[in-house]
Every structure is written in C-alpha cells, then in structure tokens.
Motif scaffolding. Structure first.
Motif, PDB file in Angstrom:
ATOM      1  N   ARG A 307       0.847  -1.196   0.000  1.00 49.06           N
ATOM      2  CA  ARG A 307       0.000   0.000   0.000  1.00 49.06           C
ATOM      3  C   ARG A 307       0.879   1.241   0.000  1.00 49.06           C
ATOM      4  NH1 ARG A 307      -4.580  -0.300   2.921  1.00 49.06           N
ATOM      5  NH2 ARG A 307      -4.841   1.891   2.407  1.00 49.06           N
ATOM      6  N   PRO A 308       0.618   2.212  -0.869  1.00 48.89           N
ATOM      7  CA  PRO A 308       1.423   3.437  -0.861  1.00 48.89           C
ATOM      8  C   PRO A 308       1.181   4.232   0.423  1.00 48.89           C
ATOM      9  CG  PRO A 308      -0.467   3.656  -2.338  1.00 48.89           C
ATOM     10  CD  PRO A 308      -0.438   2.232  -1.888  1.00 48.89           C
ATOM     11  N   LEU A 424      -7.240   9.993  -2.376  1.00 50.54           N
ATOM     12  CA  LEU A 424      -8.000   9.889  -1.133  1.00 50.54           C
ATOM     13  C   LEU A 424      -8.762   8.558  -1.078  1.00 50.54           C
ATOM     14  CD1 LEU A 424      -9.003  11.298   1.487  1.00 50.54           C
ATOM     15  CD2 LEU A 424     -10.924  12.145   0.170  1.00 50.54           C
ATOM     16  N   LEU A 425      -9.369   8.165  -2.182  1.00 51.06           N
ATOM     17  CA  LEU A 425     -10.094   6.889  -2.233  1.00 51.06           C
ATOM     18  C   LEU A 425      -9.154   5.715  -1.975  1.00 51.06           C
ATOM     19  CD1 LEU A 425     -12.450   7.597  -5.268  1.00 51.06           C
ATOM     20  CD2 LEU A 425     -13.191   7.106  -2.937  1.00 51.06           C
ATOM     21  N   GLY A 426      -7.903   5.853  -2.434  1.00 48.82           N
ATOM     22  CA  GLY A 426      -6.907   4.813  -2.164  1.00 48.82           C
ATOM     23  C   GLY A 426      -6.662   4.635  -0.685  1.00 48.82           C
ATOM     24  N   CYS A 427      -6.711   5.726   0.087  1.00 44.65           N
ATOM     25  CA  CYS A 427      -6.545   5.645   1.535  1.00 44.65           C
ATOM     26  C   CYS A 427      -7.665   4.837   2.180  1.00 44.65           C
ATOM     27  CB  CYS A 427      -6.550   7.034   2.158  1.00 44.65           C
ATOM     28  SG  CYS A 427      -5.210   8.077   1.595  1.00 44.65           S
ATOM     29  N   PHE A 428      -8.829   4.854   1.541  1.00 44.09           N
ATOM     30  CA  PHE A 428      -9.992   4.145   2.083  1.00 44.09           C
ATOM     31  C   PHE A 428     -10.244   2.828   1.348  1.00 44.09           C
ATOM     32  CE2 PHE A 428     -10.441   8.446   3.564  1.00 44.09           C
ATOM     33  CZ  PHE A 428     -10.753   8.249   4.897  1.00 44.09           C
ATOM     34  N   HIS A 471     -14.550  -0.111   9.426  1.00 41.51           N
ATOM     35  CA  HIS A 471     -14.333  -0.858   8.171  1.00 41.51           C
ATOM     36  C   HIS A 471     -12.976  -0.539   7.537  1.00 41.51           C
ATOM     37  CE1 HIS A 471     -18.496  -2.176   8.353  1.00 41.51           C
ATOM     38  NE2 HIS A 471     -18.811  -0.937   8.656  1.00 41.51           N
ATOM     39  N   LEU A 472     -12.039  -0.100   8.381  1.00 36.36           N
ATOM     40  CA  LEU A 472     -10.710   0.235   7.867  1.00 36.36           C
ATOM     41  C   LEU A 472      -9.679  -0.794   8.325  1.00 36.36           C
ATOM     42  CD1 LEU A 472     -10.603   4.093   8.607  1.00 36.36           C
ATOM     43  CD2 LEU A 472     -11.368   2.944   6.526  1.00 36.36           C
ATOM     44  N   SER A 476      -4.932   2.082   7.043  1.00 42.48           N
ATOM     45  CA  SER A 476      -5.872   3.197   6.847  1.00 42.48           C
ATOM     46  C   SER A 476      -6.161   3.903   8.166  1.00 42.48           C
ATOM     47  CB  SER A 476      -7.179   2.683   6.236  1.00 42.48           C
ATOM     48  OG  SER A 476      -6.940   2.141   4.953  1.00 42.48           O
ATOM     49  N   VAL A 477      -6.241   3.133   9.264  1.00 44.43           N
ATOM     50  CA  VAL A 477      -6.446   3.733  10.591  1.00 44.43           C
ATOM     51  C   VAL A 477      -5.266   4.644  10.923  1.00 44.43           C
ATOM     52  CG1 VAL A 477      -6.598   3.268  13.074  1.00 44.43           C
ATOM     53  CG2 VAL A 477      -7.924   1.888  11.476  1.00 44.43           C
TER      54      VAL A 477
END
Length: 659
Positions: A307-308, A424-428, A471-472, A476-477
């Motif tokens: 994950r970046p 931003l969507l990638g973070c989630f 749901h993370l 992501s957290v």
C-alpha cells in the motif's frame, strides 16, 4: 505441533495468495495473523480448517487436535432457542448424559432392584462428574455475562438479537468448547470496551493456542507473542507483539533493500562483463560462465509496500468561536431506560473528545444529540461560526446510489482534482476499477468508507465521528490518525478502537450514573487515573482494624478518675499482680494473633489458587472481587504480623521483669 503449513501454495484463479509457505503452530501459542485487506488472512484460516485445499504442499492437522473457528459467516445460523441454550451446545456430551441420567432415574423408580440398571446409572453419574457436568450452566452464564449479556437476556431467543450480539453468543460457545486451537477472525468487531477487556483477560490464560486476525492494534499488543504477516505472497514470522513487529519489519526492510541493491550492482557488473567479452574468443568461456551464474541467481525482490504511504489532508475554511457547543440540562430517556438526566457539558475549540464506555450507555445517542438529529429535553447551544460534519452509519442512506465513487466525492463541493480524489479513495481501500463502481453495488462496509471520505473533505471545523475505524484496515487507521492529529478543527468521536482513541483524543467523556463525566487528558492517562482510583477505593474499603475500640478505650481512660495513692507495701503487691495479669493478657493476645495469622494465611492461599485458575477470569466482576480480596488479605496479614511482633516483644519484656 498442533497444525500448520508445509511448503503450501494456494491460488484463487491466476492470483497467488501464498507461495511455498511454511508455518507451524505449537501448543500454548498466541499468534496475530496480519496483512492488508485482501491479502488472504481469512483464506489461510479456511485452509487450516480444511474448507479450502492447497494447490501445492501440505496442510498439517494433528489427529488429536480440536479446532474452533469463529468467523463472520457463522451469522447465517438462526434458531428460536435461548442464547443460554445455544451457548450450552458446547457441551454436547454432557447434555446427552443429562437426558440419559434422567431416563435411567425414571426406569429405576419402576425397577430399583435391577443391578445392571444401577451399575449403568452409577457409570453415567461418574462420567458426568468427570466431565464437570454439574457446573456447565454456571460456567456458561459466567462467559455470557463477561461478554456483556445481562442475566435477564439469557433466556431470550437467539433470533431476537442483532448480528453483533449473535456473534458474542457464538464466541461464548466456542470458548466453552475449549478447543486445542482457537482461530478468531476479527473477534473484537462486535464488542464494546468492557467486553474486549474481559476477552483479553480470558484469552491470556487460555490453555490452548490462539490465532487472531484483527485490525485492533491495542488488542494485538496485549494478546499475542508472535506475529505472522501475509506479505508479497509469503508468510513472515516475528517473535513478539504488534509493536515489536513494526520495529523489526523496518529493520528487515532495510536489510532487504541493502541485499537487493548489492545484488543489482552484481547483476549490472556481470551484464557489462558479458556484453563486453561474449564476442571475444579468448573470453567467451568466461562470459558463458557469467551468463549461467546469472540464470541460476536467486533474485532478491525489492522491498515495496503493498500500500502506498499516502497522506490524508483536511482543510478548514473558517475559525469558530471559543465554545463550539454547549449542552445545558440535557435529559434523554427511552421508556424506562435512562441515558442522561440533567447533563451539562461544553465542547471548546481544539477539543478532540473520545466518548467511551459499554454498549447501551448512550454514547451514540449523545453524539446524535450534539449533531441535532436526536430529540431530547434541555438545551443544545451552537457556537459562533461552527461548520459541522457528522459521520455515522445512517449517513449511508444519503449517498447517491447511481453515482460513481468519484462523482459522490465531487458532490461535496471540494476543489480537489480527480487525481487528488483518487488518491484519497486509495486511503480508504478503493483502487483501480473500484473507483468507477456505482454506490448501489457497494457492500455496507464499502459505503461506510465512502461516507467517511466525504466527511473528511467537507472543510468542516467540527467533526462528529461515530465508529470511524469500523471498516478500515490498520494502515488506513494509521493514515486517519495522522490526518486527525494535523486537523486544525475540533472533534468528538465514538470508538471502541483503543489505539485510535489513545492516539487522537485529548479529552475523555464517559456517561456515568446518567451524567456526562469529563477527564482532561489522553486515554492512557485516563486508564492510569482509573487504576489509581480503583486502588484508592479498595484501600478505603479496608476496615480500620480495632480503631473504634481504641477510641473507646482512650475515652474511658481519659474519663476514669485518678486513683487514691496506696501505701508503699501495697503498691509492690499490686504491681506484681498487675504485671502477672498483663503478662497473661499479652500471652492471650499473642495466641489469638497466631490463630488469626494462620486463618488469614489459609484464606490468602485460597485466593492465590483462584487467581491462578483461568476460570476466575471468565467473569470480570468475580475477577475484580477476587483480586481486591487478595490485596486486602495481603495487607491484613502484614498488619497482623506487625502486631504479633509487638505483642511478642511485650511478652518477653514482662517475663524478664517478673523473672
């Protein structure tokens, strides 16, 4: 070894989950199985229990090893039985024995001289005793209560409960079965803080091995002694908890990067040599040797994150006044259930408040009152220039079902570019083709992540977040924590993720006795304060041994009139008599103290035995009572020993005077 993998490869179509993976699970191990979402953690658990078969290699399961597997798919189970009966299903043999004994008892009433029947009845009773069958109801009730069920709930039908509460019942049943290997897939997902703490204490003393898939870092840090990471189609094992794994992984990545760079240098050198000399007859053999060497080379992969490491950035449009929200004389009741009565609280600029506590105490209700979407009695006064944004599960209903993910984020009126929104969507946890999906085809968890992303880009100066990490994944957290710590606005949040709360909150709110109690400090400081208060309360409950009697004696002595002086000859006789009486008195005191010390020592030893018994931890209240009682007995014993030494010295002094 209980179970494990030997050179296992498993593939879903063309995608490999693991390649040539080896992992051995030994008795009494507590293992955290971690990895980014989609790397195959749950798949590995299914391989262990035999639901899936490997493409290559061997899944090892010891013939005598019993395995318990808790996972979300169990929620499809439904029944009209009470939750107590469902949990009691863990004791199949005992329940069967109960019926057999009852039937044999009826037969013996009719034919009590049948010796064969009497022997069979006696054998069944002995087996029941061996299995500790007479205590199964008590054990089951203790476990269910530890997981948050009230006594009144135990006879309610299982089908009346929501998914989260059903999962607790199934967890209780699995714990009661006491398998040699317990596989838990996100066990804390549906638990409140007190229940998570109870589960921690129970599992720490569990006699079997435990493998846990969890995104709860705090839970993993306290629970596990080994981490197995699913990373780049391999299983990487670290001997420690999650914090140890983080540090050790950094070291491993650095070493791998150095090894990769060294190998790349070597490859480049060999390629230059081959390119230069392969056409020369005198060097052709050497060039061919170099080519073969490169072909046989075991290539080291570059250490890359799956994950970046993207940053989430908030922007705030306007600065609010000093007080954002003021609650005055707030009262909220649901029928006979009283949440808050005449509650008062204030949210100031810069506050990052965590609302914590057990389920059913009204945390989310209070958050909805602050957000203005819940009816109540009293006054909620909004401050100057407050621009709020509220994230909760009900926000999912306001999503545009026919929008794509990108279109939905654009409805927030943000000035961000398409690329920034994709980032931003990638973070989630959305990437690639996901971004072009319509909202209506997303799962509940995916919709929740989109709603949270919308909250973050809203430019609000006051965020209200209800379970934002549900749901993370852990990565992501961590990104969300970093963003909230940089955020210039104010926050109030509800979360059962203790690591998230410990990293974001500077104030703690808790609803206690229908009041909003505020602690000014971090979650770690709050826990330390709670521990000090509990210790102080335990000390204050200790009876001040003999203090009242001492006060009475002192009073009598003070009030007693001075005696009339006696003649000298009489004084000597009186002194001898008084000394003898005093000696006898001190000897009696000494004997009584010896008896008390023996009695307290026996009681203390019993408490030590209970504290070393894992069953004690099945009920958090019982554990607290036992622990408090043990501390009180320890202090009482120390005091008695002190009194015994003083009494012994007094006896020796009197005996020497009389001798």
């Amino acid at each position: 070894m209980l179970a494990g993998f030997q050179n296992v490869t498993f593939e879903f179509g063309a995608r490999a989950i693991v390649e040539d993976a080896t992992w051995h699970i030994h008795p009494n191990e507590r293992i955290g199985l971690i990895g980014y979402n989609g790397t195959g953690k749950s798949t590995l658990l299914k391989l262990l229990v035999g639901e899936y078969q490997p493409s290559k290699g061997e899944v090892i399961r010891s013939r005598n090893t019993s395995i318990g597997y808790l996972h979300q798919d169990l929620l499809s189970f439904d029944t009209s039985e009470s939750i107590l009966q469902v949990a009691l299903g863990a004791f199949e043999r005992v329940l069967l024995l109960e019926k057999e004994i009852e039937e044999l008892g009826k037969q013996l009433e009719q034919n009590h001289e049948d010796e064969a029947l009497l022997h069979l009845y006696s054998d069944k009773l002995h087996e029941m005793d061996t299995l500790d069958g007479y205590n199964i109801h008590h054990k089951t009730e203790e476990i269910l209560q530890g997981l948050g069920f009230a006594n009144a709930d135990l006879q309610r039908p299982y089908k009346e409960f929501s998914g989260g509460w059903r999962m607790r019942v199934l967890l209780a049943k699995m714990i009661l079965q006491q398998p040699d290997l317990l596989l838990l897939d996100e066990p804390t997902n549906h638990l409140d803080l007190p229940s998570i703490e109870w589960l921690e204490k129970y599992l720490l003393h569990y006699q079997g091995s435990v493998v846990i898939v969890s995104h709860d870092r705090w839970f993993l840090d306290r629970m596990v002694t080994k981490i197995v990471e699913v990373f780049q189609q391999g299983l990487h094992i670290y001997g420690g908890n999650y914090s140890f794994y983080q540090k050790e992984k950094e070291v491993r990545m650095e070493l791998q990067m150095k090894a990769f760079e060294n190998q790349q240098d070597f490859i480049r050198q060999q390629e230059r040599f081959i390119e230069r000399f392969r056409a020369k007859a005198s060097k052709a053999a050497a060039a061919q040797t170099a080519i073969k060497k490169l072909e046989k080379l075991d290539v080291i992969e570059a250490p890359t994150n799956d994950r970046p490491n993207i940053r989430i950035n908030f922007s705030v449009d306007k600065m609010p006044g000093k007080v954002l929200c003021e609650l005055k004389h707030i009262t909220k009741h649901y029928g006979s259930t009283r949440i808050v009565t005449n509650g008062n609280a204030e949210i100031e600029r810069g506050d990052k408040i965590a609302l914590i506590g057990a389920n059913g105490k009204g945390k989310s209700t209070l958050l909805r009152i602050i957000a203005g979407v819940e009816s109540f009695e009293g006054e909620r006064k909004w401050g100057h220039n407050v621009d709020e944004s509220f994230y909760a599960q009900h926000q999912l209903e306001s999503l545009g079902l026919n929008h794509t993910l990108l279109d939905e984020l654009k409805t927030c009126g943000t000035q961000k570019t398409d690329q920034e929104l994709r980032t931003l969507l990638g973070c989630f946890l959305f990437g690639g083709d996901d971004i072009d999906k319509k909202i209506k085809v997303l799962s509940g968890g995916e919709k929740a992540r989109i709603a949270l992303a919308k909250t973050i880009i809203s430019k609000a100066n006051f965020l209200m977040l209800d379970e934002p990490t549900n749901h993370l994944d852990m990565h992501s957290v961590e990104l969300l924590i970093e963003a909230l710590n940089k955020y210039q606005g104010s926050i109030i949040l509800v979360s059962h993720d203790r690591f998230f709360v410990s990293q974001t909150a500077n104030k703690i709110w808790e609803i206690v006795d229908e009041e909003i109690k505020e602690f000014k400090g971090t979650y770690t400081e709050y826990l330390e304060w709670k521990e000090r208060m509990a210790k102080r309360a335990a000390e204050n409950k200790e009876p001040a041994a003999g203090s009242e009697k001492k006060a009475e004696v002192k009073k009598v002595v003070e009030e007693k009139p001075a005696p009339t002086p006696a003649p000298v000859a009489e004084i000597k006789v009186v002194i001898n008599k008084e000394a003898k009486k005093e000696l006898q008195k001190q000897q009696r005191i000494l004997q009584q103290l010896e008896e008390k010390i023996n009695a307290v020592t026996i009681e203390k030893n019993k408490m030590e035995a209970q504290l070393s018994d894992p069953a004690t931890y099945s009920d958090k209240d019982k554990f607290k009572q036992t622990e408090t009682a043990y501390q009180q007995l320890s202090k009482e014993l120390a005091q008695l020993n002190k009194e015994y030494e003083a009494a012994f010295e007094k006896v020796m002094e009197l005996e020497s005077k009389m001798g």
